[in-house]
Design a protein around this motif. Sequence first.
Motif: not given
Length: 560
Positions: A426-446
């Motif tokens: 399920k989609v448990v949360q939507e993070l609000k962006m300033p607009g559409a047009g996203n291509l990539f998301v990223k994080t790291h375990p550290k």
Amino acid sequence: MQNKSWIGKTLALAILPMALGSAWAQTAPQMTPEEMEQAKQIYFERCAGCHGVLRKGATGKNLEPHWSKTLDDGTKMEGGTLKLGTDRLEKIIAYGTEGGMVNYDDILTPEEINLMARYVQNEPPIPPEFSLQDMKDSWNLIVPVADRPTKQMNKVNLSNVFAITLRDAGKLALVDGDTHKIWKILESGYAVHISRMSASGRYVYTTGRDGLTTIIDLWPEEPMTVATVRFGSDMRSVDVSKFKGYEDKYLVGGTYWPPQYSIVDGLTLEPIKVVSTRGQTVDGVYHPEPRVASIVANPAKPEWVVNVKETGMILLVDYSDLENLKTTTINSAKFLHDGGWDASGRYFLVAANASNKVAAVDTKTGKLAALVDTAKIPHPGRGANFVHPQYGPVWSTGHLGDDVVSLISTPSEDAKFSKYKANNWKVVQELKMPGAGNLFVKTHPKSKHFWADAPMNPEREIAESVYVFDMNDLTKDPVQLNVAKDSGLPESKAIRRAVQPEYNKAGDEVWISLWGGKADQSAIVIYDDKTLKVKQVITDPEVITPTGKFNVYNTMHDVY
């Protein structure tokens, strides 16, 4: 550039399906043979990826001169570029839409925009097929395996090297992640879409929009291309075999044209087998151009996950016996695009962006685990995994057509996460962006940060920035980092799009491509992940239109 969001909204309406009583009698604008050749090249470079070689649409709209379809309730829908006409098409091409199409008025000249508006009203030319023999004829073994080094001959920390696409230059930059120095720039073919690493970490494989795949050996004193082969006239993804005993034995590549995937030797690229993907869609309709989108290797089985865009079929291709090839076909949704593994490495999640869904495949059982509804046109890249403070393990995707990042709860066999089971898929949360047009998301375990770009947004400030969320408190607005300003480069008429955050191996730096025009200086801007301050800007004159970046260690181990 002027504010164009209202223009995008208005023009988006122009390409919605139109209910008409009958077909129209317009004729296509005439074009000289020279104009047709010029337009074909521009379409291939700028348009075919989203709209298809045959212009039947996928991530982008159908661009056939005339199309029609019958809905489930019997309503006949008709549309086409001929109905829109040259003037309307020029405006759409120039200003883009908020559905994810960028404005081209700072990329193409007014004359080229007019050319393309006329071109798409003509019937699309059909490129030639590409056979196994064609592949063999294109194969070039530059350095045989026996003539390659038997040990690493340089002192570069190969695990922290970045492979960076220099899109319009047709080159690949290899950058030392420890020193931030360019190690080597190599010819790679036009618009490399992806760089994959061998199971050993020794080789970099590139492939892109001219169908050329290369192997780059990192062990010599200077990296060098050791083999090349052409899979077709346009492609997007490759991966090697990774199961124990098959490491780097084979490589599979999927083409946009012709619609097929091909298997070659993993160390020499010698062609072995070609398999067509033409066939029925999940709706039961024959499609002549089912393009192969993302491909990943399953390290737990001798198989590749091959995603076929237009049919909505996910193929599990068993490479243990190529003479008697076994394939599991999984129905999901249209149109499959890009995706990545969940944190457990059991589930592969892929965007079905025309259906506004994410499909999850259980590679342990070989079955579809879920179809998750998301916001408009999900585009995750490989996605991003982290443990949400309230919902447990999640995998995330941004969206080309909506101003949110969707966080999807994923299963875990770890007992400490069992309390989140009810939220899975399920989609448990939507993070609000300033607009559409996203291509990539990223994080790291550290890291405590979650990064998202928005390069396809029509607003300059949004497209030139990235947005950083605090994973300890996801209720807070993200921090905006204006990458164009942070680069220190002078302002440009063209938008310099900030694209694809990529971590280094240690997880303490994030590298952003600042993708400018061919004639403008581009850059790689490196941020300290803890302080969000600029550490280094790489602005070498050879860094032309940088886009995708792939850290060797993170790509090998699916760290995202």
